[in-house]
Design a protein around this motif. Structure first.
Motif, PDB file in Angstrom:
ATOM      1  N   VAL A 236       4.224   0.768   3.124  1.00 35.67           N
ATOM      2  CA  VAL A 236       3.497   0.582   4.378  1.00 35.67           C
ATOM      3  C   VAL A 236       2.512   1.727   4.541  1.00 35.67           C
ATOM      4  N   LYS A 237       1.292   1.416   4.959  1.00 33.93           N
ATOM      5  CA  LYS A 237       0.289   2.430   5.244  1.00 33.93           C
ATOM      6  C   LYS A 237      -0.268   2.188   6.643  1.00 33.93           C
ATOM      7  N   ILE A 238      -0.249   3.242   7.462  1.00 30.55           N
ATOM      8  CA  ILE A 238      -0.711   3.121   8.838  1.00 30.55           C
ATOM      9  C   ILE A 238      -1.664   4.268   9.143  1.00 30.55           C
ATOM     10  N   PRO A 239      -2.902   3.978   9.503  1.00 28.27           N
ATOM     11  CA  PRO A 239      -3.812   5.057   9.937  1.00 28.27           C
ATOM     12  C   PRO A 239      -3.431   5.514  11.343  1.00 28.27           C
ATOM     13  N   LEU A 240      -3.131   6.795  11.481  1.00 31.71           N
ATOM     14  CA  LEU A 240      -2.735   7.340  12.782  1.00 31.71           C
ATOM     15  C   LEU A 240      -3.938   8.039  13.405  1.00 31.71           C
TER      16      LEU A 240
ATOM     17  N   GLU B   3       1.944   7.115   5.188  1.00 30.98           N
ATOM     18  CA  GLU B   3       2.459   6.208   4.161  1.00 30.98           C
ATOM     19  C   GLU B   3       3.981   6.180   4.180  1.00 30.98           C
ATOM     20  N   MET B   4       4.527   4.994   3.930  1.00 26.58           N
ATOM     21  CA  MET B   4       5.973   4.821   3.850  1.00 26.58           C
ATOM     22  C   MET B   4       6.313   4.043   2.586  1.00 26.58           C
TER      23      MET B   4
ATOM     24  N   TRP C 222      13.977   4.484   4.271  1.00 29.06           N
ATOM     25  CA  TRP C 222      12.568   4.679   3.937  1.00 29.06           C
ATOM     26  C   TRP C 222      12.246   6.162   3.804  1.00 29.06           C
ATOM     27  N   GLN C 223      11.209   6.460   3.053  1.00 26.10           N
ATOM     28  CA  GLN C 223      10.598   7.781   3.002  1.00 26.10           C
ATOM     29  C   GLN C 223       9.174   7.686   3.539  1.00 26.10           C
ATOM     30  N   HIS C 224       8.631   8.826   3.976  1.00 21.62           N
ATOM     31  CA  HIS C 224       7.255   8.829   4.475  1.00 21.62           C
ATOM     32  C   HIS C 224       6.564  10.113   4.057  1.00 21.62           C
ATOM     33  N   ARG C 225       5.222  10.079   4.123  1.00 24.97           N
ATOM     34  CA  ARG C 225       4.425  11.250   3.777  1.00 24.97           C
ATOM     35  C   ARG C 225       3.045  11.140   4.407  1.00 24.97           C
ATOM     36  N   VAL C 226       2.338  12.256   4.419  1.00 25.93           N
ATOM     37  CA  VAL C 226       0.909  12.286   4.750  1.00 25.93           C
ATOM     38  C   VAL C 226       0.225  12.923   3.548  1.00 25.93           C
ATOM     39  N   PRO C 227      -0.432  12.127   2.694  1.00 22.53           N
ATOM     40  CA  PRO C 227      -0.993  12.672   1.455  1.00 22.53           C
ATOM     41  C   PRO C 227      -2.297  13.426   1.676  1.00 22.53           C
ATOM     42  N   LYS C 228      -2.693  14.182   0.660  1.00 20.74           N
ATOM     43  CA  LYS C 228      -4.006  14.817   0.669  1.00 20.74           C
ATOM     44  C   LYS C 228      -5.087  13.744   0.664  1.00 20.74           C
ATOM     45  N   GLU C 229      -6.269  14.111   1.151  1.00 21.66           N
ATOM     46  CA  GLU C 229      -7.392  13.185   1.196  1.00 21.66           C
ATOM     47  C   GLU C 229      -8.486  13.661   0.232  1.00 21.66           C
ATOM     48  N   TYR C 230      -9.229  12.710  -0.320  1.00 22.75           N
ATOM     49  CA  TYR C 230     -10.328  13.058  -1.215  1.00 22.75           C
ATOM     50  C   TYR C 230     -11.585  13.429  -0.441  1.00 22.75           C
TER      51      TYR C 230
ATOM     52  N   VAL D  92       5.863  -3.624  17.983  1.00 25.16           N
ATOM     53  CA  VAL D  92       7.124  -3.160  17.431  1.00 25.16           C
ATOM     54  C   VAL D  92       7.399  -3.977  16.181  1.00 25.16           C
ATOM     55  N   TYR D  93       7.506  -3.318  15.030  1.00 28.99           N
ATOM     56  CA  TYR D  93       7.606  -3.993  13.752  1.00 28.99           C
ATOM     57  C   TYR D  93       8.935  -3.685  13.073  1.00 28.99           C
ATOM     58  N   GLU D  94       9.674  -4.727  12.747  1.00 27.21           N
ATOM     59  CA  GLU D  94      10.894  -4.578  11.962  1.00 27.21           C
ATOM     60  C   GLU D  94      10.499  -4.685  10.496  1.00 27.21           C
ATOM     61  N   ILE D  95      10.502  -3.566   9.773  1.00 27.52           N
ATOM     62  CA  ILE D  95       9.960  -3.542   8.422  1.00 27.52           C
ATOM     63  C   ILE D  95      11.013  -3.830   7.360  1.00 27.52           C
TER      64      ILE D  95
END
Length: 325
Positions: A274-278, A217-218, A294-302, A78-81
């Protein structure tokens, strides 16, 4: 000799000996920058004794962890960011929440049996096709990004079972679910916050992932910008009548609170990230002030990615006024 080699590898006139660098103290603007760097928030981790499994609850032990925001951990905890006047932003990460074999079966069932649909969004009065497929479960409608998901009280048995397992392990309750299907590396979701009024204040979002690993990503929202307009009314001839009603020093200050558009177009250059691999079967809980700050997203991958399903459980309130009490 080793010290000379180290200095030779460093470009720039500031490259002194290791000893002189250690005792050097910045001054002026550098001193102020140095003091700001020292104030960068650290992640405080609260790690569990063992992996949380469906049907089992583990006690939480508090401990300090020296993890920086730019170097996040994919370990359970549990992380308090961040902490702000809005509150504490907290992430709860549980890799392997669903066992691998069970996760494979769940992915196959949901890909085949959930009524997936590609919806049309509206941004700046321009319509576009969402780069992913979605589905909604819940007795209430849900509107986000000017898209309204109609009520669907007919929960798939697998989804209801997963909801019950998450509720038993986290102590949170949910009444709705937004499902996302990322078909390949080209599918994505852009920067956003789950802060719709119908979700209430400080909503809890439980995100459960199946399939290919994608990076979550956050980024921290920049501080609110207040635009201040100062009128020196003495210098405005057309305001002669207004001056009679304005006390000394004849200055009116108008403040405009930041709107959603101003916040979206804010400067995110130097904000914390913050970047977390899910991974397959991973559960991520976002709670506290996470959606407010905070905002978050899942970006496109190369690189090529297989399909991925993300289930985001949440609570929707029928009356937004009651949701904020």
């Amino acid at each position: 000799m080793e010290d000379k080699r180290r200095r030779a590898r460093v470009q720039g006139a500031w490259a002194g000996s290791a000893k002189s660098q250690a005792v050097a103290q910045p001054g002026g603007d550098e001193s102020r920058l140095f003091s700001l760097l020292l104030q960068l928030p650290l992640l405080r981790a609260i790690s569990a004794r063992a992996l949380v499994r469906p049907g089992r609850t583990r006690s939480i032990i508090c401990q300090t962890n020296n993890l920086y925001l730019k170097n996040p951990s994919s370990k359970e905890g549990v992380y308090e960011i961040s902490q702000s006047p809005t509150g504490i932003s907290r992430l709860c990460l549980y890799p392997g929440f669903v066992d691998l074999r069970e996760a494979d079966w769940v992915l196959e069932q949901l890909c085949r049996e959930v009524p997936w649909k590609q919806r049309t969004g509206i941004r700046e009065d321009v319509t576009y096709q969402q780069p992913r497929l979605t589905a909604w479960y819940g007795e209430l409608p849900y509107t986000y990004s000017r898209i309204t998901m109609e009520p669907n009280p007919h929960w798939h048995p697998v989804l209801r079972t997963l909801k019950n397992q998450i509720e038993e392990n986290t102590g949170h309750t949910f009444n709705s679910l937004l499902c996302n299907l990322y078909r390949n590396e080209k599918d994505s979701v852009d920067w956003h916050s789950d802060d719709e009024p119908s979700l209430g204040r400080c909503p809890v979002i439980a995100s459960l992932s199946f399939g290919a690993t994608r990076t979550f990503e956050m980024r921290k929202k920049p501080p609110p910008q207040l635009f201040v307009l100062v009128w020196h009314l003495k210098q405005i001839s057309v305001a002669a009548d207004l001056l009679k009603a304005v006390p000394v020093p004849h200055i009116v200050v108008l403040t405009i609170s930041p709107c959603a558009e101003m916040e979206e177009n804010g400067d995110y250059t130097y904000v914390e990230r913050v970047k977390i691999p899910l991974d397959h079967g991973t559960l991520l809980i976002m709670e506290g002030a996470t959606q407010a700050d905070w905002q978050h997203r899942v970006p496109k991958e190369y690189h090529s990615r297989a399909q991925r399903i993300n289930l985001t459980f949440r609570t929707v309130y029928p009356d937004t006024r009651g949701a904020h009490q």
